[in-house]
Design a protein around this motif. Structure first.
Motif, PDB file in Angstrom:
ATOM      1  N   VAL A  54      21.199   4.087   4.938  1.00 52.12           N
ATOM      2  CA  VAL A  54      20.835   3.168   6.008  1.00 52.12           C
ATOM      3  C   VAL A  54      21.867   2.052   6.078  1.00 52.12           C
ATOM      4  N   GLU A  55      21.915   1.382   7.214  1.00 53.41           N
ATOM      5  CA  GLU A  55      22.817   0.242   7.351  1.00 53.41           C
ATOM      6  C   GLU A  55      22.278  -0.926   6.543  1.00 53.41           C
ATOM      7  N   GLY A  56      23.174  -1.790   6.142  1.00 48.11           N
ATOM      8  CA  GLY A  56      22.766  -2.974   5.397  1.00 48.11           C
ATOM      9  C   GLY A  56      22.706  -2.699   3.911  1.00 48.11           C
ATOM     10  N   ASN A  57      22.556  -3.755   3.148  1.00 48.64           N
ATOM     11  CA  ASN A  57      22.499  -3.646   1.701  1.00 48.64           C
ATOM     12  C   ASN A  57      21.093  -3.312   1.228  1.00 48.64           C
ATOM     13  N   LEU A  58      21.018  -2.501   0.181  1.00 54.47           N
ATOM     14  CA  LEU A  58      19.749  -2.113  -0.424  1.00 54.47           C
ATOM     15  C   LEU A  58      19.654  -2.726  -1.811  1.00 54.47           C
ATOM     16  N   TRP A  59      18.422  -3.102  -2.188  1.00 48.65           N
ATOM     17  CA  TRP A  59      18.192  -3.835  -3.426  1.00 48.65           C
ATOM     18  C   TRP A  59      16.922  -3.350  -4.096  1.00 48.65           C
ATOM     19  N   ALA A  60      16.703  -3.831  -5.307  1.00 48.23           N
ATOM     20  CA  ALA A  60      15.422  -3.792  -6.022  1.00 48.23           C
ATOM     21  C   ALA A  60      14.773  -2.409  -6.086  1.00 48.23           C
ATOM     22  N   PRO A  61      15.428  -1.423  -6.698  1.00 48.93           N
ATOM     23  CA  PRO A  61      14.782  -0.116  -6.788  1.00 48.93           C
ATOM     24  C   PRO A  61      13.556  -0.150  -7.696  1.00 48.93           C
ATOM     25  N   ALA A  62      12.592   0.675  -7.348  1.00 50.43           N
ATOM     26  CA  ALA A  62      11.415   0.923  -8.178  1.00 50.43           C
ATOM     27  C   ALA A  62      11.232   2.433  -8.216  1.00 50.43           C
ATOM     28  N   ILE A  63      10.697   2.954  -9.309  1.00 52.41           N
ATOM     29  CA  ILE A  63      10.565   4.408  -9.456  1.00 52.41           C
ATOM     30  C   ILE A  63       9.235   4.741 -10.106  1.00 52.41           C
ATOM     31  N   ALA A  64       8.663   5.887  -9.724  1.00 53.97           N
ATOM     32  CA  ALA A  64       7.429   6.376 -10.338  1.00 53.97           C
ATOM     33  C   ALA A  64       7.402   7.892 -10.221  1.00 53.97           C
ATOM     34  N   ALA A  65       6.751   8.538 -11.174  1.00 48.85           N
ATOM     35  CA  ALA A  65       6.619   9.995 -11.173  1.00 48.85           C
ATOM     36  C   ALA A  65       5.144  10.373 -11.101  1.00 48.85           C
ATOM     37  N   SER A  66       4.855  11.447 -10.362  1.00 46.79           N
ATOM     38  CA  SER A  66       3.481  11.923 -10.231  1.00 46.79           C
ATOM     39  C   SER A  66       3.230  13.065 -11.215  1.00 46.79           C
ATOM     40  N   ASP A  67       1.964  13.427 -11.358  1.00 46.49           N
ATOM     41  CA  ASP A  67       1.602  14.536 -12.241  1.00 46.49           C
ATOM     42  C   ASP A  67       2.051  15.891 -11.704  1.00 46.49           C
ATOM     43  N   ASP A  68       2.299  15.986 -10.392  1.00 49.43           N
ATOM     44  CA  ASP A  68       2.650  17.277  -9.787  1.00 49.43           C
ATOM     45  C   ASP A  68       4.157  17.467  -9.576  1.00 49.43           C
ATOM     46  N   GLY A  69       4.981  16.648 -10.223  1.00 51.72           N
ATOM     47  CA  GLY A  69       6.424  16.863 -10.170  1.00 51.72           C
ATOM     48  C   GLY A  69       7.191  16.020  -9.180  1.00 51.72           C
ATOM     49  N   ARG A  70       6.510  15.224  -8.379  1.00 56.17           N
ATOM     50  CA  ARG A  70       7.224  14.365  -7.427  1.00 56.17           C
ATOM     51  C   ARG A  70       7.714  13.099  -8.109  1.00 56.17           C
ATOM     52  N   VAL A  71       8.843  12.605  -7.629  1.00 58.91           N
ATOM     53  CA  VAL A  71       9.384  11.325  -8.076  1.00 58.91           C
ATOM     54  C   VAL A  71       9.636  10.490  -6.833  1.00 58.91           C
ATOM     55  N   ALA A  72       9.108   9.281  -6.826  1.00 66.95           N
ATOM     56  CA  ALA A  72       9.256   8.378  -5.679  1.00 66.95           C
ATOM     57  C   ALA A  72      10.169   7.222  -6.066  1.00 66.95           C
ATOM     58  N   ILE A  73      11.031   6.838  -5.122  1.00 68.44           N
ATOM     59  CA  ILE A  73      11.912   5.689  -5.316  1.00 68.44           C
ATOM     60  C   ILE A  73      11.747   4.773  -4.111  1.00 68.44           C
ATOM     61  N   ALA A  74      11.377   3.527  -4.388  1.00 69.33           N
ATOM     62  CA  ALA A  74      11.228   2.506  -3.346  1.00 69.33           C
ATOM     63  C   ALA A  74      12.369   1.500  -3.495  1.00 69.33           C
ATOM     64  N   PHE A  75      12.645   0.783  -2.416  1.00 70.59           N
ATOM     65  CA  PHE A  75      13.756  -0.175  -2.398  1.00 70.59           C
ATOM     66  C   PHE A  75      13.535  -1.141  -1.256  1.00 70.59           C
ATOM     67  N   ASP A  76      14.210  -2.283  -1.304  1.00 72.22           N
ATOM     68  CA  ASP A  76      14.218  -3.133  -0.116  1.00 72.22           C
ATOM     69  C   ASP A  76      15.626  -3.162   0.446  1.00 72.22           C
ATOM     70  N   GLY A  77      15.690  -3.500   1.720  1.00 73.23           N
ATOM     71  CA  GLY A  77      16.979  -3.518   2.394  1.00 73.23           C
ATOM     72  C   GLY A  77      16.996  -4.521   3.520  1.00 73.23           C
ATOM     73  N   TYR A  78      18.180  -4.935   3.843  1.00 67.76           N
ATOM     74  CA  TYR A  78      18.375  -5.917   4.911  1.00 67.76           C
ATOM     75  C   TYR A  78      19.154  -5.236   6.030  1.00 67.76           C
ATOM     76  N   ALA A  79      18.436  -4.678   7.024  1.00 61.43           N
ATOM     77  CA  ALA A  79      19.105  -3.961   8.102  1.00 61.43           C
ATOM     78  C   ALA A  79      18.674  -4.433   9.484  1.00 61.43           C
ATOM     79  N   GLN A  80      17.487  -4.964   9.613  1.00 63.87           N
ATOM     80  CA  GLN A  80      16.944  -5.343  10.920  1.00 63.87           C
ATOM     81  C   GLN A  80      16.851  -6.851  11.092  1.00 63.87           C
ATOM     82  N   GLY A  81      17.668  -7.596  10.362  1.00 64.79           N
ATOM     83  CA  GLY A  81      17.631  -9.044  10.453  1.00 64.79           C
ATOM     84  C   GLY A  81      16.662  -9.685   9.486  1.00 64.79           C
TER      85      GLY A  81
END
Length: 129
Positions: A54-81
């Motif tokens: 995505v456009e803009g800078n991304l920051w502050a990753p967070a990560i979590a894993a589920s029991d069924d094999g999925r891994v989620a990664i969240a982040f914040d970003g500055y793209a829309q002002g």
């Protein structure tokens, strides 16, 4: 995980249901801050992948894993002002779509992430007025 000359910072890690370690971090490349991730493959880590293109800078990753094999990664970003939070869920090495989690005119940032007992990704964000 990285031999790039640019700074790598704010690492977070989780172990998926197969016992593989995932690491996500903020990486400065070509003047931008992106979130990268790498997955353990046997006794080494695979190539780093860009979590969100995505456009803009991304920051502050967070990560979590589920029991069924999925891994989620969240982040914040500055793209829309202002700052917004996004999420990408991987099934094994396969990435899903980037999903906006908090994208209002307020400043949403610094996500935390978990999976609830029903397997739903839950993201909490800090919000400034």
């Amino acid at each position: 995980l990285s031999d790039d000359a640019g700074p790598d910072s704010f690492p977070v890690a989780a172990t998926d249901s197969d016992g593989n370690v995932w690491v996500a971090w903020q990486a400065f490349r070509n003047g931008d801050a992106d979130i990268l991730a790498a997955r353990q493959e046997g006794d080494r880590f695979g190539d780093a992948v860009t979590v969100a293109d995505v456009e803009g800078n991304l920051w502050a990753p967070a990560i979590a894993a589920s029991d069924d094999g999925r891994v989620a990664i969240a982040f914040d970003g500055y793209a829309q002002g202002n700052y917004d939070v996004g999420l990408r869920i991987f099934q094994g090495a396969e990435p899903g779509d980037v999903v906006p989690v908090a994208a209002t005119l307020k400043a949403e940032m610094r996500p935390t992430l978990t999976f609830d007992p029903a397997g739903r990704a839950r993201v909490s964000v800090a919000r400034a007025e």
